[in-house]
Scaffold this active site. Structure first.
Site, short mmCIF file in Angstrom:
data_model
loop_
_atom_site.label_atom_id
_atom_site.label_comp_id
_atom_site.label_asym_id
_atom_site.label_seq_id
_atom_site.Cartn_x
_atom_site.Cartn_y
_atom_site.Cartn_z
N LYS A 29 0.87 -1.18 0.00
CA LYS A 29 0.00 0.00 0.00
C LYS A 29 0.90 1.23 0.00
CE LYS A 29 -1.68 2.79 2.92
NZ LYS A 29 -1.63 4.00 2.07
N GLU A 38 10.38 1.16 10.14
CA GLU A 38 11.38 2.22 9.95
C GLU A 38 10.68 3.54 10.21
OE1 GLU A 38 14.41 1.69 9.51
OE2 GLU A 38 14.50 -0.37 8.77
N CYS A 90 14.19 10.47 6.68
CA CYS A 90 14.21 10.11 8.10
C CYS A 90 15.63 10.13 8.66
CB CYS A 90 13.56 8.76 8.33
SG CYS A 90 14.20 7.49 7.26
N GLU A 140 11.06 16.00 14.78
CA GLU A 140 11.69 15.79 13.49
C GLU A 140 11.27 16.93 12.57
OE1 GLU A 140 12.48 11.95 10.61
OE2 GLU A 140 10.57 12.12 11.61
P1 ADP Z 1 4.09 10.56 6.19
O1 ADP Z 1 3.83 11.71 7.11
O2 ADP Z 1 5.49 10.40 5.78
O3 ADP Z 1 3.08 10.43 5.09
P2 ADP Z 1 2.68 8.54 7.58
O4 ADP Z 1 3.15 7.65 8.67
O5 ADP Z 1 1.57 9.48 7.88
O6 ADP Z 1 3.96 9.28 7.09
O7 ADP Z 1 2.24 7.66 6.33
C1 ADP Z 1 3.04 6.63 5.83
C2 ADP Z 1 2.15 5.56 5.20
O8 ADP Z 1 1.26 5.07 6.20
C3 ADP Z 1 1.27 6.07 4.05
O9 ADP Z 1 1.21 5.04 3.08
C4 ADP Z 1 -0.08 6.25 4.72
O10 ADP Z 1 -1.17 6.15 3.85
C5 ADP Z 1 -0.07 5.09 5.68
N1 ADP Z 1 -1.00 5.20 6.80
C6 ADP Z 1 -1.34 6.30 7.50
N2 ADP Z 1 -2.22 5.98 8.48
C7 ADP Z 1 -2.43 4.65 8.40
C8 ADP Z 1 -3.21 3.69 9.12
N3 ADP Z 1 -3.97 4.05 10.16
N4 ADP Z 1 -3.15 2.40 8.73
C9 ADP Z 1 -2.38 2.02 7.70
N5 ADP Z 1 -1.62 2.86 6.99
C10 ADP Z 1 -1.64 4.15 7.32
#
Ligand code: ADP
Length: 470
Positions: A196, A274, A308, A369
């Protein structure tokens, strides 16, 4: 200013070439070797972050689609797990080769959806593709052990087996490399996956899958499901909790990583996380300051500071503080003194490279960060003080030290509470070393043979009754 100059280096000609290179764009997701819509038929737009204009649409999938993808990966695992290491190596090398032929096309899509300059997209492509090449080799070196038995007439055999379906959830900042780094490793180990990608950058993931298809990766081994942020939680729940999933491999924020860790716990699933960093960049008086500042620019401003492992806190010894800041300022601020605002000539989607001094530990920018082109410099007096400040964080991903004192370099390497320590360098990641953090920066390693072993289970088999006549 360096950052702005790079970001605007895409002139009209380049833009036209870029548009011609977007022919690999897909508007469907990829499940079990088929290019498919969401079962709900919903879609969402992917935007060019420099203009906020749509560059494509992709399916907005939900839990039902996620389940379908996990089932496909589970079915494919039954045969992929039994391929020989040599076959898996060949498939990975073909994928690497086809991607290489499409280097410019992949980079164009990366730039279009992630907004990074073309030169950085090409850099990410080369870095990311090197993982496919490396794991093609590593696939053939996943070996077990035979250890001495404490009992007569018994033999202990230790083997590594692929752990099953891996759920791969990736962020927007390195849309190609985060996929190859995980998928190359898990495929080498004999696992299959559901990816995903971030809702901001799903197109690169779909291109990678398209090229994998061309390379002959069997159907179901790689599945890509796309979803909007609204559906991410529902999709994530399936990806963490479906009984067919053996491991959740995530790169992203510490906040989301903790949610996924919690979800995966109910099924005692393996996790590879990560998460965020808060990298110190420590400069001692013996360092070559010109060289150190060049490395600082790489460690801070690469990917517009959105990495990161990006340097987050510059800790500079008091004796060289002023000189360091002057050189640093001169190297990033050709036009503007120290930045601190939007680069208005390009609208509000671009921010100036910025240098801050006099930041206090209780300020938010010191502990969080930054993930942007803002460098924060603080002074220290002694090695112990530098260590105390550097380690005073719940993050423990990358750290950087500049010194010519060998003993000091060794002590820093030992004492820094970080998964990675770069001595006299601002860039440290490659396929060969293990990438990963400690504390709240994550669990597990990517790259190196350890990165492949993450996707295996160790099995101990005892052969008993080996005595003659038994
Ligand atoms: P960033 O701020 O770098 O986008 P995130 O941690 O918010 O980092 O998102 C990283 C990934 O996690 C993206 O693919 C996002 O769609 C996914 N994501 C965010 N929330 C959820 C969740 N509750 N369950 C699964 N995937 C999620």
């Amino acid at each position: 200013m360096e950052l702005i100059r790079v970001n605007t280096s895409m002139n009209l000609n380049k833009f036209l070439i870029l548009n011609r290179r977007l022919h690999l764009l897909k508007s469907k997701a990829y499940i079990n070797g088929d290019w498919v819509n969401a079962q709900s038929n919903k879609t969402f737009s992917v935007l060019d972050p420099s203009t906020d204009k749509p560059i494509g649409t992709v399916p907005d999938m939900d839990a039902t689609d996620a389940k379908r993808a996990v089932d496909a990966a589970a079915e494919a695992f039954k045969t992929w797990r039994n391929t020989t290491a040599k076959e898996r190596s060949y498939v990975l090398r073909r994928w690497f080769g086809i991607c290489k032929e499409n280097r410019d096309n992949v980079a164009a899509i990366l730039t279009a959806e992630a907004g990074k300059p073309l030169s950085e997209s090409l850099g990410e492509f080369d870095y990311g593709n090197a993982f496919l090449e490396f794991f093609a080799d590593t696939a053939r070196h996943i070996n077990g052990e035979i250890v001495s038995s404490p009992w007569p007439n018994k033999q202990i055999l230790i083997t590594r087996q692929p752990l099953g379906v891996v759920s791969v959830i990736t962020p927007w900042n390195f849309p190609y490399a985060m996929i190859t780094r995980k998928v190359g490793a898990l495929m080498a180990a004999g696992c299959t996956c559901v990816i995903k990608p971030s809702e901001d950058t799903p197109l690169t993931a779909l291109v990678a899958a398209q090229l994998a298809e061309q390379a002959g990766v069997p159907k179901g081994v790689i599945n890509v499901i796309t979803s909007s942020r609204e559906n991410a939680a529902a999709v994530g729940k399936v990806m963490c909790q479906d009984p067919n999933v053996g491991c959740v491999s995530f790169t992203g924020s510490t906040f989301v990583g903790k949610i996924l860790y919690g979800l995966a716990a109910s099924g005692v699933k393996r996790v590879a996380l990560e998460l965020g960093g808060n990298a110190p960049f420590i400069v001692f008086p013996s360092a070559d300051l010109e060289y150190t500042v060049d490395q600082a620019l790489l460690a801070k401003f690469r990917n517009a500071g959105q990495a990161c492992v990006g340097a987050n806190r510059f800790l500079i010894h008091k004796d060289v503080f002023d000189e360091f800041v002057t050189i640093f300022k001169n190297k990033i601020s050709a036009k503007v003194e120290i930045g601190g605002k939007y680069a208005k000539q390009f609208g509000t989607n671009f921010y100036e490279a910025t240098l801050l001094v006099g930041v206090k530990p209780d300020m938010k920018i010191y502990s969080q960060e930054i993930f942007g082109p803002v460098a924060v410099c603080s002074k220290f007096n002694t090695e112990d003080e530098a260590l105390q400040i550097a380690n005073n964080t719940r993050s423990g991903l990358a750290s950087y030290v500049f010194t010519k004192d060998l003993g000091q370099a060794f002590r820093m390497s030992r004492e820094l509470e970080f998964g990675m320590v770069a001595i006299n360098d601002g860039i440290l990641s490659a396929p060969e070393p293990p990438f990963g953090g400690i504390k709240e920066s994550g669990i597990g390693r990517e790259g190196s043979r350890h990165g492949v072993e993450e996707y295996t289970d160790i099995k101990y088999t005892l052969f008993s009754g080996l005595a003659k006549g038994m």
